[in-house]
Design a protein around this motif. Sequence first.
Motif, PDB file in Angstrom:
ATOM      1  N   LEU A 187       0.828  -1.207   0.000  1.00 22.25           N
ATOM      2  CA  LEU A 187       0.000   0.000   0.000  1.00 22.25           C
ATOM      3  C   LEU A 187       0.862   1.256   0.000  1.00 22.25           C
ATOM      4  CD1 LEU A 187      -2.751   1.333   0.106  1.00 22.25           C
ATOM      5  CD2 LEU A 187      -2.703   1.137   2.592  1.00 22.25           C
ATOM      6  N   LEU A 188       1.954   1.281   0.770  1.00 23.85           N
ATOM      7  CA  LEU A 188       2.822   2.452   0.790  1.00 23.85           C
ATOM      8  C   LEU A 188       3.418   2.716  -0.585  1.00 23.85           C
ATOM      9  CD1 LEU A 188       4.280   4.710   2.291  1.00 23.85           C
ATOM     10  CD2 LEU A 188       6.028   3.053   2.962  1.00 23.85           C
ATOM     11  N   ALA A 189       3.855   1.668  -1.284  1.00 22.61           N
ATOM     12  CA  ALA A 189       4.400   1.837  -2.634  1.00 22.61           C
ATOM     13  C   ALA A 189       3.337   2.397  -3.575  1.00 22.61           C
ATOM     14  CB  ALA A 189       4.926   0.501  -3.143  1.00 22.61           C
ATOM     15  N   GLU A 190       2.101   1.914  -3.438  1.00 26.57           N
ATOM     16  CA  GLU A 190       1.006   2.406  -4.277  1.00 26.57           C
ATOM     17  C   GLU A 190       0.715   3.879  -3.998  1.00 26.57           C
ATOM     18  OE1 GLU A 190      -3.815   1.738  -4.742  1.00 26.57           O
ATOM     19  OE2 GLU A 190      -2.583   0.179  -3.805  1.00 26.57           O
ATOM     20  N   VAL A 191       0.707   4.246  -2.724  1.00 29.57           N
ATOM     21  CA  VAL A 191       0.428   5.632  -2.347  1.00 29.57           C
ATOM     22  C   VAL A 191       1.502   6.570  -2.875  1.00 29.57           C
ATOM     23  CG1 VAL A 191       0.309   7.204  -0.374  1.00 29.57           C
ATOM     24  CG2 VAL A 191      -0.966   5.059  -0.329  1.00 29.57           C
ATOM     25  N   LEU A 192       2.763   6.204  -2.719  1.00 34.83           N
ATOM     26  CA  LEU A 192       3.861   7.063  -3.194  1.00 34.83           C
ATOM     27  C   LEU A 192       3.859   7.213  -4.705  1.00 34.83           C
ATOM     28  CD1 LEU A 192       6.720   5.835  -0.820  1.00 34.83           C
ATOM     29  CD2 LEU A 192       5.661   8.105  -0.828  1.00 34.83           C
ATOM     30  N   SER A 193       3.278   6.275  -5.405  1.00 34.52           N
ATOM     31  CA  SER A 193       3.255   6.357  -6.867  1.00 34.52           C
ATOM     32  C   SER A 193       1.993   6.991  -7.427  1.00 34.52           C
ATOM     33  CB  SER A 193       3.402   4.952  -7.468  1.00 34.52           C
ATOM     34  OG  SER A 193       2.289   4.134  -7.132  1.00 34.52           O
ATOM     35  N   SER A 194       0.943   7.145  -6.588  1.00 37.05           N
ATOM     36  CA  SER A 194      -0.334   7.626  -7.128  1.00 37.05           C
ATOM     37  C   SER A 194      -0.906   8.856  -6.445  1.00 37.05           C
ATOM     38  CB  SER A 194      -1.375   6.502  -7.063  1.00 37.05           C
ATOM     39  OG  SER A 194      -1.610   6.119  -5.710  1.00 37.05           O
ATOM     40  N   ALA A 195      -0.444   9.220  -5.253  1.00 38.23           N
ATOM     41  CA  ALA A 195      -1.005  10.382  -4.546  1.00 38.23           C
ATOM     42  C   ALA A 195      -0.814  11.642  -5.379  1.00 38.23           C
ATOM     43  CB  ALA A 195      -0.359  10.533  -3.182  1.00 38.23           C
ATOM     44  N   VAL A 196      -1.741  12.589  -5.226  1.00 33.86           N
ATOM     45  CA  VAL A 196      -1.734  13.792  -6.057  1.00 33.86           C
ATOM     46  C   VAL A 196      -1.291  15.027  -5.284  1.00 33.86           C
ATOM     47  CG1 VAL A 196      -3.173  15.337  -7.455  1.00 33.86           C
ATOM     48  CG2 VAL A 196      -3.533  12.857  -7.536  1.00 33.86           C
ATOM     49  N   GLN A 197      -1.771  15.189  -4.054  1.00 36.16           N
ATOM     50  CA  GLN A 197      -1.473  16.410  -3.301  1.00 36.16           C
ATOM     51  C   GLN A 197      -0.740  16.157  -1.989  1.00 36.16           C
ATOM     52  OE1 GLN A 197      -5.666  17.987  -3.361  1.00 36.16           O
ATOM     53  NE2 GLN A 197      -4.615  19.882  -3.905  1.00 36.16           N
ATOM     54  N   HIS A 198      -1.252  15.209  -1.175  1.00 37.55           N
ATOM     55  CA  HIS A 198      -0.754  15.062   0.188  1.00 37.55           C
ATOM     56  C   HIS A 198      -0.339  13.633   0.498  1.00 37.55           C
ATOM     57  CE1 HIS A 198      -2.691  18.952   0.810  1.00 37.55           C
ATOM     58  NE2 HIS A 198      -3.836  18.421   0.439  1.00 37.55           N
ATOM     59  N   ILE A 199       0.771  13.496   1.198  1.00 39.02           N
ATOM     60  CA  ILE A 199       1.150  12.230   1.831  1.00 39.02           C
ATOM     61  C   ILE A 199       1.775  12.574   3.173  1.00 39.02           C
ATOM     62  CG2 ILE A 199       2.554  10.143   1.756  1.00 39.02           C
ATOM     63  CD1 ILE A 199       2.657  10.367  -1.255  1.00 39.02           C
ATOM     64  N   LEU A 200       1.283  11.955   4.232  1.00 41.61           N
ATOM     65  CA  LEU A 200       1.926  12.073   5.535  1.00 41.61           C
ATOM     66  C   LEU A 200       2.234  10.677   6.039  1.00 41.61           C
ATOM     67  CD1 LEU A 200       1.467  14.387   8.477  1.00 41.61           C
ATOM     68  CD2 LEU A 200       1.105  11.945   8.928  1.00 41.61           C
ATOM     69  N   ILE A 201       3.499  10.460   6.378  1.00 42.20           N
ATOM     70  CA  ILE A 201       3.940   9.179   6.918  1.00 42.20           C
ATOM     71  C   ILE A 201       4.409   9.427   8.343  1.00 42.20           C
ATOM     72  CG2 ILE A 201       5.463   7.208   6.624  1.00 42.20           C
ATOM     73  CD1 ILE A 201       5.866   8.118   3.701  1.00 42.20           C
ATOM     74  N   ALA A 202       3.716   8.838   9.312  1.00 39.46           N
ATOM     75  CA  ALA A 202       4.112   8.942  10.717  1.00 39.46           C
ATOM     76  C   ALA A 202       4.427   7.536  11.212  1.00 39.46           C
ATOM     77  CB  ALA A 202       3.004   9.576  11.554  1.00 39.46           C
ATOM     78  N   SER A 203       5.641   7.348  11.670  1.00 38.37           N
ATOM     79  CA  SER A 203       6.118   6.030  12.066  1.00 38.37           C
ATOM     80  C   SER A 203       6.535   6.051  13.537  1.00 38.37           C
ATOM     81  CB  SER A 203       7.312   5.630  11.195  1.00 38.37           C
ATOM     82  OG  SER A 203       7.817   4.372  11.564  1.00 38.37           O
ATOM     83  N   PRO A 204       6.268   4.983  14.281  1.00 41.95           N
ATOM     84  CA  PRO A 204       6.726   4.954  15.685  1.00 41.95           C
ATOM     85  C   PRO A 204       8.236   5.074  15.799  1.00 41.95           C
ATOM     86  CG  PRO A 204       5.138   3.200  15.256  1.00 41.95           C
ATOM     87  CD  PRO A 204       5.498   3.779  13.933  1.00 41.95           C
ATOM     88  N   VAL A 205       8.975   4.547  14.814  1.00 40.23           N
ATOM     89  CA  VAL A 205      10.430   4.590  14.838  1.00 40.23           C
ATOM     90  C   VAL A 205      10.934   4.770  13.413  1.00 40.23           C
ATOM     91  CG1 VAL A 205      10.687   2.093  14.592  1.00 40.23           C
ATOM     92  CG2 VAL A 205      12.494   3.395  15.711  1.00 40.23           C
ATOM     93  N   ALA A 206      12.097   5.373  13.275  1.00 38.05           N
ATOM     94  CA  ALA A 206      12.695   5.585  11.957  1.00 38.05           C
ATOM     95  C   ALA A 206      14.128   5.100  11.972  1.00 38.05           C
ATOM     96  CB  ALA A 206      12.650   7.061  11.566  1.00 38.05           C
ATOM     97  N   SER A 207      14.551   4.530  10.857  1.00 41.55           N
ATOM     98  CA  SER A 207      15.943   4.124  10.696  1.00 41.55           C
ATOM     99  C   SER A 207      16.454   4.663   9.372  1.00 41.55           C
ATOM    100  CB  SER A 207      16.084   2.596  10.727  1.00 41.55           C
ATOM    101  OG  SER A 207      15.580   2.017   9.540  1.00 41.55           O
ATOM    102  N   ILE A 213       9.973   8.058  -2.669  1.00 43.33           N
ATOM    103  CA  ILE A 213       9.670   9.405  -2.167  1.00 43.33           C
ATOM    104  C   ILE A 213      10.085  10.449  -3.193  1.00 43.33           C
ATOM    105  CG2 ILE A 213      10.250  11.107  -0.402  1.00 43.33           C
ATOM    106  CD1 ILE A 213      10.528   8.806   1.583  1.00 43.33           C
ATOM    107  N   ARG A 214      11.237  10.264  -3.809  1.00 44.56           N
ATOM    108  CA  ARG A 214      11.731  11.196  -4.814  1.00 44.56           C
ATOM    109  C   ARG A 214      10.764  11.297  -5.999  1.00 44.56           C
ATOM    110  NH1 ARG A 214      16.006   8.782  -5.449  1.00 44.56           N
ATOM    111  NH2 ARG A 214      17.262   9.886  -3.882  1.00 44.56           N
ATOM    112  N   THR A 215      10.209  10.165  -6.414  1.00 47.59           N
ATOM    113  CA  THR A 215       9.241  10.162  -7.519  1.00 47.59           C
ATOM    114  C   THR A 215       7.995  10.961  -7.156  1.00 47.59           C
ATOM    115  OG1 THR A 215      10.024   7.998  -8.266  1.00 47.59           O
ATOM    116  CG2 THR A 215       7.836   8.694  -9.000  1.00 47.59           C
ATOM    117  N   ALA A 216       7.504  10.800  -5.927  1.00 50.55           N
ATOM    118  CA  ALA A 216       6.316  11.541  -5.499  1.00 50.55           C
ATOM    119  C   ALA A 216       6.587  13.038  -5.465  1.00 50.55           C
ATOM    120  CB  ALA A 216       5.862  11.049  -4.122  1.00 50.55           C
ATOM    121  N   VAL A 217       7.737  13.446  -4.923  1.00 53.24           N
ATOM    122  CA  VAL A 217       8.076  14.864  -4.850  1.00 53.24           C
ATOM    123  C   VAL A 217       8.242  15.446  -6.249  1.00 53.24           C
ATOM    124  CG1 VAL A 217       9.809  16.510  -4.040  1.00 53.24           C
ATOM    125  CG2 VAL A 217       9.108  14.619  -2.570  1.00 53.24           C
ATOM    126  N   THR A 218       8.795  14.689  -7.171  1.00 53.69           N
ATOM    127  CA  THR A 218       8.951  15.160  -8.552  1.00 53.69           C
ATOM    128  C   THR A 218       7.603  15.491  -9.172  1.00 53.69           C
ATOM    129  OG1 THR A 218      10.948  13.804  -8.803  1.00 53.69           O
ATOM    130  CG2 THR A 218       9.870  14.558 -10.823  1.00 53.69           C
TER     131      THR A 218
END
Length: 543
Positions: free
Chosen positions: A309-329, A340-345
């Motif tokens: 689902l995350l891959a689908e969202v990053l490739s298809s979202a039009v205006q907004h994406i917010l990713i909030a994770s309990p932990v980041a690495s 992420i770069r593709t979505a920002v482009t």
Amino acid sequence: MEDIATREGATLTSLCETFQVHERLLVEAVVTLVGAGWVAVASGREATFVLTDEGQKALRSGKDPASVTVLSAAPATLIFDRTTGQLARRGEVPTVSPEDARLDLNPCTPERIRRNALDESQVQKLLPRTSGDWVRSIGPARLTTFRRYIAVRVDLAEESIVGLPRGWYPALSGEVLAAARSKQEEDEETTLFEPASGTPSRMRDLATAPDGDNAPPAPSSSAVGPVEPSRTLTPAQHSRSTRATPLTVAKRTWIAASDRASAPPPPEAVSYPWLDDLRPEVLGDGSADSTMGAELLAVLDDREAHERLLAEVLSSAVQHILIASPVASLERLSKLGDAIRTAVTRGVRVDVLYGDTDEDTSPEAVVDLLHRIGYEAARRRGRDLLRSAPQGTHSGAGLLLFDRGGAPLEAVVGDHAWCGSGTSDGTRSVHLRGSELMGYVARAAGGLWVWSGVSESADRWRRVAEQCQDALALETARGGDAASQVPAELIVDDEHAGIMGALPGDTLYFGGTSRRDQGAAIGIRGVTVAMRRSDVETARSTL
């Protein structure tokens, strides 16, 4: 009129020629239509009038356009409990002054929540509204300090408590009963250690510290003050909330038995008449309905489903994406870099938030990586389109919020570490949409930014929440079909204290939390969606 309004716009002159009506009547009509939101004024050398989206829909459907009215509401006062962080409306919490609370007689629950801030996502469910109303926006809070206390009555034999506000019973009953039992044990020990007759007189100080987890306990069937509302937060135009601390017990001086003849009589216990009125909200056996309609799209119960689902969202979202994770690495974020770069482009605004970083990752490294990805995708616009907070939110929320091709906002709420490197399949989330719930989730996203210290990003999600509420109002005005929706409740931050340790039942909880015992973010931080098990199973069978 259709050709003029939808393509070129219309002037007063052209409208007079088309309808053969006096200009003054047309001015009144156009002003009314503009005020209702059906017609807009276009800029140019001469004022022209065009149909809004609502006007266009009405023209195509032949039905009257839907319209809503936005009004400023009066401030509301809320009480905030500083033992577990519970919130309640002011009218549900009878309070007394420090003098009437009798700090020399009554114990208290321990003060733990010492922060002096709330965000609007924590108060939005408690703001008063009448049937058909909705909360479009919530103004900033105003903090007022005063000292008031809440009295409750405890019966240890029955393990019953009277006086807790509606909704506070699950979170605070254990704390209050523990304080009462501890006080009873203290009284029994005091009796054992009293000196015999003839012992030299002396003063015996048996007071306990007024703060911390070792706060003095309370007698059976006596008044116990669990919380002291001491700070008031007043969001302008809609919400005024009060913070609370527990009763602070002053030191008590005990007089030896040989001195009792000359000692003054002990003070009498204070009576609180309202505790005799066994209303449901006082007993704590009911709660206000905080559910709202939501459309269940999927339940994700393994890591692979989340990643797809995350891959689908990053490739298809039009205006907004917010990713909030309990932990980041850093390792996981690097793997997501290309998507992420593709979505920002494409011009999508992407927010990346996390509760904490793993031991091999620093917040500075996360910011540097995302800045580099943003610059590579959109040059100087990269920092505006791709945003990461300079510090963690200290929240256990696993949240994915996005839109797709002009469709309504969608959210995935659970405990999944979207930006973490974990490999466990124990993660679970629920995928939902629905204008009212999405407005609440968008405010929760803004709250995460507030706790990260970036107010500009918080404002953007507040505007998204307003857009969701506007959509809800229009859907309601049009009489939208809610047959596909099921009841859901959004639980934010310290509200989780009331559901922790709950036995399995008819309610399913999708979310994640993190608890901190010190610092500015002390308390429980997280976001959870609560739904009836039967509704989830029924909805899943039709997906």
